[in-house]
Design a protein around this motif. Sequence first.
Motif, PDB file in Angstrom:
ATOM      1  N   VAL A 240      34.899   0.402 -52.601  1.00 46.81           N
ATOM      2  CA  VAL A 240      34.371  -0.825 -53.317  1.00 46.81           C
ATOM      3  C   VAL A 240      32.887  -0.985 -52.530  1.00 46.81           C
ATOM      4  CG1 VAL A 240      33.925  -3.374 -53.043  1.00 46.81           C
ATOM      5  CG2 VAL A 240      36.374  -2.284 -52.746  1.00 46.81           C
ATOM      6  N   VAL A 241      32.150  -1.059 -54.299  1.00 48.25           N
ATOM      7  CA  VAL A 241      30.518  -1.013 -53.421  1.00 48.25           C
ATOM      8  C   VAL A 241      30.328  -2.786 -54.375  1.00 48.25           C
ATOM      9  CG1 VAL A 241      28.814   0.133 -54.450  1.00 48.25           C
ATOM     10  CG2 VAL A 241      30.303   1.481 -53.478  1.00 48.25           C
ATOM     11  N   SER A 242      30.097  -2.861 -53.535  1.00 47.36           N
ATOM     12  CA  SER A 242      28.817  -4.046 -54.358  1.00 47.36           C
ATOM     13  C   SER A 242      27.230  -4.425 -54.340  1.00 47.36           C
ATOM     14  CB  SER A 242      29.601  -5.456 -54.655  1.00 47.36           C
ATOM     15  OG  SER A 242      29.357  -5.750 -53.258  1.00 47.36           O
ATOM     16  N   ASP A 243      26.646  -5.198 -54.133  1.00 45.99           N
ATOM     17  CA  ASP A 243      25.102  -5.574 -53.231  1.00 45.99           C
ATOM     18  C   ASP A 243      25.731  -6.439 -52.012  1.00 45.99           C
ATOM     19  OD1 ASP A 243      24.346  -6.142 -56.007  1.00 45.99           O
ATOM     20  OD2 ASP A 243      24.452  -7.915 -56.708  1.00 45.99           O
ATOM     21  N   ARG A 244      26.555  -6.558 -51.729  1.00 45.91           N
ATOM     22  CA  ARG A 244      26.974  -6.847 -50.148  1.00 45.91           C
ATOM     23  C   ARG A 244      28.357  -6.212 -49.715  1.00 45.91           C
ATOM     24  NH1 ARG A 244      27.970 -13.104 -50.157  1.00 45.91           N
ATOM     25  NH2 ARG A 244      27.271 -13.172 -48.664  1.00 45.91           N
ATOM     26  N   ILE A 245      28.460  -5.030 -50.420  1.00 49.79           N
ATOM     27  CA  ILE A 245      29.754  -4.418 -49.902  1.00 49.79           C
ATOM     28  C   ILE A 245      29.244  -3.148 -50.265  1.00 49.79           C
ATOM     29  CG2 ILE A 245      31.863  -3.699 -49.492  1.00 49.79           C
ATOM     30  CD1 ILE A 245      33.030  -6.278 -50.406  1.00 49.79           C
ATOM     31  N   HIS A 246      29.494  -2.064 -48.733  1.00 47.38           N
ATOM     32  CA  HIS A 246      28.442  -0.740 -49.370  1.00 47.38           C
ATOM     33  C   HIS A 246      29.578   0.527 -49.006  1.00 47.38           C
ATOM     34  CE1 HIS A 246      26.270   2.458 -49.307  1.00 47.38           C
ATOM     35  NE2 HIS A 246      26.261   2.903 -48.053  1.00 47.38           N
ATOM     36  N   ARG A 247      30.503   0.492 -49.954  1.00 47.09           N
ATOM     37  CA  ARG A 247      31.227   2.285 -49.708  1.00 47.09           C
ATOM     38  C   ARG A 247      32.043   1.785 -48.198  1.00 47.09           C
ATOM     39  NH1 ARG A 247      27.414   6.654 -50.885  1.00 47.09           N
ATOM     40  NH2 ARG A 247      27.229   6.640 -48.579  1.00 47.09           N
ATOM     41  N   VAL A 248      33.492   0.486 -48.683  1.00 46.07           N
ATOM     42  CA  VAL A 248      34.359   0.765 -47.697  1.00 46.07           C
ATOM     43  C   VAL A 248      35.983   0.295 -48.571  1.00 46.07           C
ATOM     44  CG1 VAL A 248      34.995  -1.488 -46.135  1.00 46.07           C
ATOM     45  CG2 VAL A 248      32.206  -1.467 -46.494  1.00 46.07           C
TER      46      VAL A 248
ATOM     47  N   ASP B  39      33.480 -12.069 -40.558  1.00 46.20           N
ATOM     48  CA  ASP B  39      32.396 -11.168 -40.308  1.00 46.20           C
ATOM     49  C   ASP B  39      32.213 -10.107 -40.556  1.00 46.20           C
ATOM     50  OD1 ASP B  39      32.949 -14.174 -38.307  1.00 46.20           O
ATOM     51  OD2 ASP B  39      34.569 -13.155 -37.264  1.00 46.20           O
ATOM     52  N   TRP B  40      33.587  -9.306 -40.615  1.00 46.35           N
ATOM     53  CA  TRP B  40      32.830  -8.195 -41.587  1.00 46.35           C
ATOM     54  C   TRP B  40      31.652  -8.099 -42.538  1.00 46.35           C
ATOM     55  CZ3 TRP B  40      33.215  -6.891 -46.609  1.00 46.35           C
ATOM     56  CH2 TRP B  40      33.866  -7.493 -47.564  1.00 46.35           C
ATOM     57  N   LEU B  41      31.549  -9.234 -43.278  1.00 43.34           N
ATOM     58  CA  LEU B  41      30.321  -8.913 -44.386  1.00 43.34           C
ATOM     59  C   LEU B  41      29.065  -9.067 -43.538  1.00 43.34           C
ATOM     60  CD1 LEU B  41      30.040  -8.271 -46.981  1.00 43.34           C
ATOM     61  CD2 LEU B  41      30.190 -10.808 -47.439  1.00 43.34           C
ATOM     62  N   SER B  42      29.431 -10.149 -42.482  1.00 40.98           N
ATOM     63  CA  SER B  42      27.796 -10.701 -41.638  1.00 40.98           C
ATOM     64  C   SER B  42      27.924  -8.987 -41.268  1.00 40.98           C
ATOM     65  CB  SER B  42      28.141 -11.273 -40.826  1.00 40.98           C
ATOM     66  OG  SER B  42      28.795 -12.848 -41.037  1.00 40.98           O
ATOM     67  N   LYS B  43      28.660  -8.804 -40.375  1.00 30.50           N
ATOM     68  CA  LYS B  43      28.259  -7.474 -39.739  1.00 30.50           C
ATOM     69  C   LYS B  43      27.295  -6.486 -40.978  1.00 30.50           C
ATOM     70  CE  LYS B  43      30.359  -3.044 -37.851  1.00 30.50           C
ATOM     71  NZ  LYS B  43      31.379  -2.300 -37.984  1.00 30.50           N
ATOM     72  N   HIS B  44      28.019  -5.990 -41.638  1.00 31.45           N
ATOM     73  CA  HIS B  44      27.349  -5.204 -42.782  1.00 31.45           C
ATOM     74  C   HIS B  44      25.692  -5.786 -42.932  1.00 31.45           C
ATOM     75  CE1 HIS B  44      29.904  -1.978 -43.221  1.00 31.45           C
ATOM     76  NE2 HIS B  44      31.586  -3.036 -43.446  1.00 31.45           N
ATOM     77  N   GLU B  45      25.866  -6.971 -43.546  1.00 31.98           N
ATOM     78  CA  GLU B  45      24.493  -7.242 -43.509  1.00 31.98           C
ATOM     79  C   GLU B  45      23.738  -7.565 -42.761  1.00 31.98           C
ATOM     80  OE1 GLU B  45      25.260 -11.629 -44.510  1.00 31.98           O
ATOM     81  OE2 GLU B  45      25.883 -10.587 -46.847  1.00 31.98           O
ATOM     82  N   ARG B  46      23.973  -7.353 -41.030  1.00 28.99           N
ATOM     83  CA  ARG B  46      22.509  -7.033 -39.831  1.00 28.99           C
ATOM     84  C   ARG B  46      22.235  -5.880 -40.114  1.00 28.99           C
ATOM     85  NH1 ARG B  46      27.291 -10.782 -37.537  1.00 28.99           N
ATOM     86  NH2 ARG B  46      27.648  -8.871 -36.923  1.00 28.99           N
ATOM     87  N   GLU B  47      23.659  -5.097 -40.576  1.00 29.56           N
ATOM     88  CA  GLU B  47      22.506  -3.303 -40.412  1.00 29.56           C
ATOM     89  C   GLU B  47      22.615  -3.580 -41.756  1.00 29.56           C
ATOM     90  OE1 GLU B  47      26.566  -1.393 -40.417  1.00 29.56           O
ATOM     91  OE2 GLU B  47      27.218  -1.631 -38.465  1.00 29.56           O
ATOM     92  N   GLY B  48      21.309  -4.335 -42.028  1.00 23.23           N
ATOM     93  CA  GLY B  48      20.335  -3.814 -43.242  1.00 23.23           C
ATOM     94  C   GLY B  48      21.454  -3.786 -44.918  1.00 23.23           C
ATOM     95  N   LEU B  49      22.376  -3.522 -45.069  1.00 24.06           N
ATOM     96  CA  LEU B  49      23.567  -3.576 -46.598  1.00 24.06           C
ATOM     97  C   LEU B  49      22.483  -4.110 -47.941  1.00 24.06           C
ATOM     98  CD1 LEU B  49      25.621  -2.592 -46.789  1.00 24.06           C
ATOM     99  CD2 LEU B  49      26.760  -4.469 -47.548  1.00 24.06           C
ATOM    100  N   PRO B  50      22.283  -3.345 -48.412  1.00 29.48           N
ATOM    101  CA  PRO B  50      21.526  -3.536 -50.334  1.00 29.48           C
ATOM    102  C   PRO B  50      21.756  -4.899 -50.363  1.00 29.48           C
ATOM    103  CG  PRO B  50      22.913  -1.669 -50.266  1.00 29.48           C
ATOM    104  CD  PRO B  50      23.256  -2.007 -48.832  1.00 29.48           C
TER     105      PRO B  50
END
Length: 565
Positions: A41-49, A118-129
């Motif tokens: 899945v790739v979206s604005d908030r999910i990156h290749r998961v 939590d999993w989405l927050s983690k990716h956002e903290r990592e600087g997800l586009p």
Amino acid sequence: MARTGSGTLLTRRNPRLDSFLKRNTERGVYERIRASEPCVVVSDRIHRVYMHVVLSDERVYVTEFSPRTLITAASFRRVRDIQRVNDLPDFLSGKDRERCQHIRITYIPEKPEGRTPDWLSKHEREGLPSAASPSRRSSYCPTPTGYPAEREERPPVLKSTRSASCPNPEALGLVRTPRPPSTPPSFYSTSPSKEGLKTPDGGQVTRRFGSVLSRLLRRETINEAEEREAELHLYVVSQTSRLYLLLQNTWSSFLIRSTLMLDLRHRRCAGSPDPSAPPLSWERTAHLLGQLSSELLRDDIGVEGLYLLLQELRTAAHRSVTLRRLFWKSGELCDFLVRTLEECLHGAQNMGGASTADQLLLGALIVQTLAIMFRETEVEEARVSVLSVRKGALTSRMLLAVVYDPQAKSRESPLDSKLQSLREEYLDAACSLLCELLLLGQQTSSCSSADALLSVGWMLKVLHPHPHLDSFISYQAQQLVLAEVGLQDSLLSPADSVLLFQRCRLLLACLQHSSQLTQHLQSHFREEFRYIVKPLCEEKLLPPYPISPPTQQLIEQILTLLLDR
């Protein structure tokens, strides 16, 4: 995803996911889940998961590969486009890269509610586009992350190199198709939780009513113009996956329900479901269907009793998707309906007689009931079993029984307006049923050869010898032309707009898969479509209903095939 009598998910079954969905969704939501598929899945908030994509009648959900949180990725009421992209994702390698199906869903995001997972927050903290700016999206692409595989499935290996879809539309050549100006955002926002009855005697909607709709649309367009479009990219590592077709069909079904709901809201048609009534359980519905089937299959049942019971079955099927799924658990009732249709419509004709008004009325009711049973049951394994047994014998009989000669003789006066109305009602219902059958054929064709059992090619080969096929298809084409002409004076009703959509699907399938029917349509309707349908198509006079934008696209495809050859 099919179900057993207790509602267990079968197709691509994942016990952990199934258990998670049962625990974390209401029963009504769980019963309307159609399928699940592991995807990248790739979206604005999910990156290749690597995640599970869960498809229901109204929404696309995603959850972790080891499911913990179920979130809505897109609501069909806000979807603008679903396309399959022909590309080779850079982040996959080897065979996974070659057999991957890339699906792009364009939608208007809803405002987030509640705490971010939590999993989405983690990716956002990592600087997800995020939805910041195109330059940020194209210049930043962190190392992909995946979730551990379960025993029965293994996620594909993701390469750490830049993915052209991560997300960079220019690198993939993804030119977003602009939403047609006629797309009705206000009615896309209609979110019917239950399906209602379609009234067969729906009149036309006046221009005054149309002007009210137009004002509402303009007001909603101003509001939605401030909202941005987003994209959800799903990468299915399977050449035989039916997820794309299921997404398309589910979206179409949602638009049909949303359009028909307009009839219920404005006309309060009799027999519409009570939205406050709790849905019946799977077990209770199975019990009631069993009782109804026993009464229908009695040897001593009369025509009047048969008609009343079929009306009850049709109404119940309109209201309950569970009943439609249970209908296919056994082929006995379906075989009875097809046999009754053969006897009441074609028995007299085969003996040199003609149909009566009662026979047309009963035939239309049978065909309407069968068409409803196909709706939203694409993933039922039992349905495929019933229709494919003995090399598709039941399906062949259904196809041949439903086609009826529009110029058939009648025992009453040929000028009888009531009889003509009943004949038109039957032919409209036959169009809807054939449309549902061809949708089944498209799903089969996507996973098999063009002439495989239950494919579109196979169905049209079954129909070709029918003596009235050409006249039946001519009638459907003529009705499309007349509907387009009528748009100059008044808007179509919601029910008639759905029927127009189904006619377009039927005619497009004929043009795409049958050279015989293509030649027939070109020789008899090329000029009508060139000078009548095309100008109206360019003027975009379709009513502002949810089903109108895809209908417009179908008309344009028909014109291309009919006029450019």
